[in-house]
Motif scaffolding. Structure first.
Motif, mmCIF file in Angstrom:
data_model
loop_
_atom_site.group_PDB
_atom_site.id
_atom_site.type_symbol
_atom_site.label_atom_id
_atom_site.label_comp_id
_atom_site.label_asym_id
_atom_site.label_seq_id
_atom_site.Cartn_x
_atom_site.Cartn_y
_atom_site.Cartn_z
ATOM 1 N N MET A 70 1.107 -1.242 0.025
ATOM 2 C CA MET A 70 -0.080 -0.096 0.056
ATOM 3 C C MET A 70 0.853 1.264 -0.096
ATOM 4 O O MET A 70 0.570 2.243 -0.700
ATOM 5 C CB MET A 70 -0.753 -0.088 1.311
ATOM 6 C CG MET A 70 -2.111 -0.966 1.260
ATOM 7 S SD MET A 70 -3.096 -0.858 2.566
ATOM 8 C CE MET A 70 -3.616 -2.625 2.709
ATOM 9 N N GLY A 262 -2.142 3.027 7.175
ATOM 10 C CA GLY A 262 -3.098 3.551 7.648
ATOM 11 C C GLY A 262 -3.017 5.054 7.564
ATOM 12 O O GLY A 262 -3.807 5.951 7.167
ATOM 13 N N ILE A 265 -2.615 6.767 4.128
ATOM 14 C CA ILE A 265 -3.966 6.862 3.524
ATOM 15 C C ILE A 265 -4.866 8.055 4.236
ATOM 16 O O ILE A 265 -5.535 8.771 3.875
ATOM 17 C CB ILE A 265 -4.847 5.397 3.459
ATOM 18 C CG1 ILE A 265 -4.018 4.700 2.603
ATOM 19 C CG2 ILE A 265 -6.466 5.730 3.144
ATOM 20 C CD1 ILE A 265 -4.779 3.252 2.817
ATOM 21 N N GLU A 271 -7.509 8.100 -2.840
ATOM 22 C CA GLU A 271 -8.604 7.275 -2.656
ATOM 23 C C GLU A 271 -8.251 5.781 -2.108
ATOM 24 O O GLU A 271 -7.321 4.970 -2.458
ATOM 25 C CB GLU A 271 -9.539 7.020 -4.021
ATOM 26 C CG GLU A 271 -10.232 7.966 -4.527
ATOM 27 C CD GLU A 271 -11.291 8.701 -3.331
ATOM 28 O OE1 GLU A 271 -11.859 7.767 -2.998
ATOM 29 O OE2 GLU A 271 -11.445 9.913 -3.609
ATOM 30 N N THR A 272 -8.873 5.420 -1.221
ATOM 31 C CA THR A 272 -8.463 3.992 -0.379
ATOM 32 C C THR A 272 -8.782 2.905 -1.547
ATOM 33 O O THR A 272 -7.789 2.063 -1.516
ATOM 34 C CB THR A 272 -9.670 3.668 0.842
ATOM 35 O OG1 THR A 272 -9.650 5.074 1.526
ATOM 36 C CG2 THR A 272 -9.245 2.327 1.529
#
Length: 432
Positions: A70, A262, A265, A271-272
């Protein structure tokens, strides 16, 4: 477990491995199918597969990968990797072999300071862009980086998960690994560079026209979103600090990676859904299937029997025992994941060291660490970093087949293990 379960588990594992090698079906389908069969024949159960870290899915590995994927996914949107690709190629004057040497050294050093999986997640996107700019096949460069990550990870306690297991069992410190294994890791990195020059010699084609175009580029223009870049780099720095400070903070790397993802983001405008789309879900599924299959071998006692047979062969002979342990660990770690193997072998090695009257830094521990770490280079599924890079390559339409990786990996593993055996003999026996 009965002998029937043991032989059935071996049959499932060998059959699945054969399917992965043949590539007649996708490796993810093969791994998940094999995991399903292990559960169906009763070689393992839901408790072992999903709740026991030492014999089922290692959720720390899964979530470490997910979190770092991520973070890397957000950084890709900033243009950082394009910047690094142009900067690196310009410093190497667009000479392919110089580029490979630079990537190998960076990967080896970073893998010693972080862990090899995190390192390849950060380096692989840069490599793909470098190869695109130079119109070179990405596979040789990615494969060389995997080798470098596993060799570099050998140097320190945090570089490769098996080292952490060994350190915990033997009572070794970070400095013990630096003193005993870092010199060899540096030597093996030089050996790897020489091997890559020979193995991939047909790849190093210099394109003067493309080189001239790249040398004229301004790398700063590649940055698309400076604010997001600053946010991403701050979070990445915090995550790396969390990894390094693990002995003080006692947070698992997976927790640090997820907290970092986390936070990034939350503070950014990304955007997640876009971030989650960057996660290599097939790679994570492959790991889950592989962990369950290996758990079946552990639950049925197959790995324990192999380890006991190895211990019986060693007896009380330090020189012969260390060489046998090094060689056998190299072979087994190329076939099964080195984490459960070392977890199983560590208590047996502890008993051997005790019977030999050795201390925490006994040669047997270093033989186990070297075999487990270097053996990961042997096959495409020998180490976590290998699987991650193959997944990244496939996603970017630069697929690397099992045999394409393994035919180089077997050569690198054979040579580096031979050098490691010579090092062990000289340092702990001939010159002791």
């Amino acid at each position: 477990m009965s002998d029937w379960h043991s032989w059935a588990a071996i049959a499932v594992f060998v059959g699945t491995y054969a399917l992965i090698i043949s590539e007649k079906i996708h490796r993810v389908a093969a791994a998940l199918g094999g995991a399903g069969l292990m559960l169906a024949i009763g070689a393992t159960d839901d408790v072992s597969a999903f709740y026991l870290q030492d014999r089922g899915i290692d959720w720390n590995v899964i979530f470490l990968l997910a979190g770092m994927m991520m973070i890397v996914g957000v950084l890709k949107k900033t243009g950082l990797f394009e910047y690094l690709a142009i900067w690196g190629v310009k410093r190497a004057h667009a000479r392919p072999f110089r580029v490979m040497v630079m990537l190998i050294v960076i990967t080896a050093v970073a893998s010693a300071l972080l862990d090899n999986v995190t390192t390849v997640l950060l380096i692989a996107p840069v490599t793909l862009l470098v190869c695109e700019r130079l119109a070179l096949p990405a596979a040789p460069f990615l494969i060389a980086e995997v080798f470098a990550s596993n060799i570099g990870g050998t140097a320190t306690l945090v570089g490769d998960p098996p080292n952490i297991i060994i350190a915990s069992r033997a009572g070794l410190t970070f400095n013990d690994f630096l003193v005993h294994l870092a010199p060899l890791s540096a030597l093996l990195t030089l050996v790897l560079i020489a091997l890559c020059w020979w193995l991939f010699r047909t790849t190093f084609v210099y394109d003067e026209e493309r080189a001239a175009e790249i040398m004229e580029l301004e790398e700063r223009e590649a940055i698309k979103n400076p604010r997001l870049l600053v946010q991403g780099l701050i979070v990445l720095a915090l995550v790396i600090a969390g990894f390094v400070l693990h002995p003080v903070l006692h947070y698992e790397p997976s927790i640090v990676a997820l907290l970092g993802a986390g936070l990034l983001i939350a503070v950014s405008t990304v955007e997640t859904g876009e971030v989650l789309a960057e996660v290599e879900w097939p790679t994570l599924a492959f790991f889950a299937g592989l962990f369950i299959m290996i758990g079946g071998l552990i639950d049925t006692g197959v790995i324990e029997k192999v380890s006991d047979a190895l211990a019986s062969g060693i007896g009380g002979q330090e020189l012969g025992g260390s060489m046998l342990l090094l060689g056998a660990s190299t072979v087994l770690s190329g076939v099964v994941d080195n984490i459960p193997y070392v977890a199983t072998m560590a208590p047996i090695t502890s008993d051997l060291v005790h019977s030999m009257g050795g201390g925490p830094d006994h040669v047997m521990w270093w033989a186990l660490a070297l075999g487990a770490d270097l053996g990961g280079n042997a096959t495409a599924i020998g180490a976590s970093a290998n699987v991650v890079v193959l997944g990244i390559a496939e996603r970017n339409r630069q697929p690397i087949s099992f045999w394409q990786f393994t035919r180089y990996g077997l050569v690198v593993t054979a040579v580096t293990t031979a050098v490691a055996a010579l090092y062990v003999w000289l340092r702990y026996f001939a010159l002791a």
